[in-house]
Design an enzyme around this catalytic site. Structure first.
Site, PDB file in Angstrom:
ATOM      1  N   HIS A   1      -8.435   8.961   4.866  1.00  0.00           N
ATOM      2  CA  HIS A   1      -7.997   8.154   5.507  1.00  0.00           C
ATOM      3  C   HIS A   1      -8.214   8.492   7.149  1.00  0.00           C
ATOM      4  O   HIS A   1      -8.186   9.417   7.376  1.00  0.00           O
ATOM      5  CB  HIS A   1      -6.513   7.992   5.359  1.00  0.00           C
ATOM      6  CG  HIS A   1      -6.045   7.437   4.010  1.00  0.00           C
ATOM      7  ND1 HIS A   1      -5.100   8.174   3.359  1.00  0.00           N
ATOM      8  CD2 HIS A   1      -6.145   6.274   3.781  1.00  0.00           C
ATOM      9  CE1 HIS A   1      -5.000   7.352   2.106  1.00  0.00           C
ATOM     10  NE2 HIS A   1      -5.546   6.334   2.330  1.00  0.00           N
TER      11      HIS A   1
ATOM     12  N   ASP B   1       0.857  -1.212   0.149  1.00  0.00           N
ATOM     13  CA  ASP B   1       0.012  -0.082  -0.019  1.00  0.00           C
ATOM     14  C   ASP B   1       0.819   1.181  -0.115  1.00  0.00           C
ATOM     15  O   ASP B   1       1.964   1.380   0.754  1.00  0.00           O
ATOM     16  CB  ASP B   1      -0.932  -0.053   1.212  1.00  0.00           C
ATOM     17  CG  ASP B   1      -2.066   0.798   1.250  1.00  0.00           C
ATOM     18  OD1 ASP B   1      -2.368   1.267   0.188  1.00  0.00           O
ATOM     19  OD2 ASP B   1      -2.533   1.273   2.235  1.00  0.00           O
TER      20      ASP B   1
ATOM     21  N   HIS C   1      -9.892   4.472  -1.261  1.00  0.00           N
ATOM     22  CA  HIS C   1      -8.976   4.613   0.024  1.00  0.00           C
ATOM     23  C   HIS C   1     -10.131   5.164   1.069  1.00  0.00           C
ATOM     24  O   HIS C   1     -11.059   6.081   0.704  1.00  0.00           O
ATOM     25  CB  HIS C   1      -7.855   5.689  -0.194  1.00  0.00           C
ATOM     26  CG  HIS C   1      -6.844   4.689  -1.016  1.00  0.00           C
ATOM     27  ND1 HIS C   1      -5.424   4.620  -0.523  1.00  0.00           N
ATOM     28  CD2 HIS C   1      -6.686   4.368  -2.272  1.00  0.00           C
ATOM     29  CE1 HIS C   1      -5.052   3.811  -1.376  1.00  0.00           C
ATOM     30  NE2 HIS C   1      -5.610   3.665  -2.479  1.00  0.00           N
TER      31      HIS C   1
HETATM   32  P1  13P Z   1      -8.770   3.806   6.260  1.00  0.00           P
HETATM   33  O1  13P Z   1      -7.773   4.034   7.417  1.00  0.00           O
HETATM   34  O2  13P Z   1      -9.781   5.153   6.456  1.00  0.00           O
HETATM   35  O3  13P Z   1      -9.624   2.586   6.773  1.00  0.00           O
HETATM   36  O4  13P Z   1      -8.350   3.714   5.001  1.00  0.00           O
HETATM   37  C1  13P Z   1      -7.454   2.786   4.765  1.00  0.00           C
HETATM   38  C2  13P Z   1      -6.677   3.094   3.291  1.00  0.00           C
HETATM   39  O5  13P Z   1      -7.393   3.769   2.450  1.00  0.00           O
HETATM   40  C3  13P Z   1      -5.449   2.419   3.230  1.00  0.00           C
HETATM   41  O6  13P Z   1      -4.500   2.869   1.962  1.00  0.00           O
END
Ligand code: 13P
Length: 293
Positions: A181, A82, A209
């Site tokens: 996020h 990621d 995301h």
């Molecule tokens: P969240 O932390 O909001 O669940 O998002 C995760 C994400 O997009 C990781 O790249």
């Protein structure tokens, strides 16, 4: 079974109108819980890892956990890196057998972002990996990097999206479409029409995301617009910590670590199953395998 490339998995999901859940693992136990959750629902799953987590463990350790559990599972499992900015880390993961990588050069100007993404495309192609790249900056905290609203969220325009994706061969396209996020402070302002517009012009499965805190209707509309990968990290972090500390609070005299570990494992697995089912992945393993093989 061996790990699978993300590209055919997401193409199949987009064609069939569901999304594959992507969870950011925290340790071996969460790795096993997400693959077992997928197995119990006969679903595909994306096990993804933040750059911060592989700095703490290592790309080899993480690979061995995921490959070992996936090997004994009938579910298709993708191992995805990621948000990574470091081409050497990307190269090492690809060489080690990871089946998908993300280059996040979204803080760079368009041309530089594209140039870096093309360099990573070469690495991915050489090793048979899927590629995710990002255009436009997604709000919130990811790997200790903060993008605030004050800096302005640069929503991705359909024109830029086409210019970017047409020069790459992406498994997943991460665009800034209003999600963030971490936990949302107010109502998330998701640009559903923009998702639909970008997807109808690029035909590339979109990675959503900031999946934590989006309600079912929002998720449904994002999938209908073309989001075929939905990322969940913050939600897992909270369940991970609260299930462990909660067990100790409720059982203060129990010092058998396996009881705590199992309480945490079961709580994380329940979260994974509910998200996989909500995103529509239940029962899709066989179809995915026929396309990914
Ligand atoms: P969240 O932390 O909001 O669940 O998002 C995760 C994400 O997009 C990781 O790249």
């Amino acid at each position: 079974m061996p790990l699978v490339n993300m590209k055919p998995v997401l193409r199949e999901a987009m064609a069939k109108g569901y999304a594959v859940a992507a969870f950011n693992l925290l340790d071996f136990s969460t790795t096993k819980a997400m693959i077992k959750a997928a197995e119990e629902l006969e679903a595909p799953v994306i096990v993804q890892v933040s750059a911060k987590t592989i700095k703490y463990f290592s790309h080899k350790e993480v690979f061995s956990w995921v490959a070992t559990v996936a090997e004994d599972s009938p579910s298709p499992v993708v191992l995805h890196l990621d948000h990574c900015k470091d081409l050497e880390v990307i190269r090492k993961c690809a060489e080690t057998g990871w089946t998908s990588v993300m280059i996040d050069a979204s803080d760079q100007p368009f041309e530089k972002n594209l140039e870096l993404s093309k360099r990573v495309q070469e690495i991915a192609d050489k090793h048979g990996c899927g590629l995710e790249a990002e255009l436009g900056q997604i709000l919130g905290v990811e790997d200790d990097m903060v993008v605030t609203e004050e800096e302005g969220q640069h929503l991705t325009t359909p024109e830029d999206a086409v210019r970017f994706t047409s020069q790459l061969d992406l498994a997943a396209f991460a665009a800034a479409v209003g999600t963030a996020h971490g936990y949302y402070k107010g109502e998330p302002k998701v640009a559903f029409d923009l998702i639909k517009e970008i997807n109808s012009q690029t035909h590339v499965p979109m990675a959503l995301h900031g999946g934590t805190g989006l309600d079912e209707d929002t998720i449904r509309r994002c999938i209908a617009g073309g989001c075929a990968k939905i990322n969940i990290s913050t939600n897992l972090k909270h369940v991970f910590v609260e299930s462990f500390t909660g067990f100790h609070r409720d059982n203060p005299k129990d010092f058998e670590p396996l009881h705590l570990i199992d309480a945490q494992y079961q709580a994380c697995k329940a979260l994974f199953k509910s998200k996989i089912a909500e995103f529509g992945g239940t029962g899709k393993a066989a179809e995915v395998l026929s396309k990914a093989a």
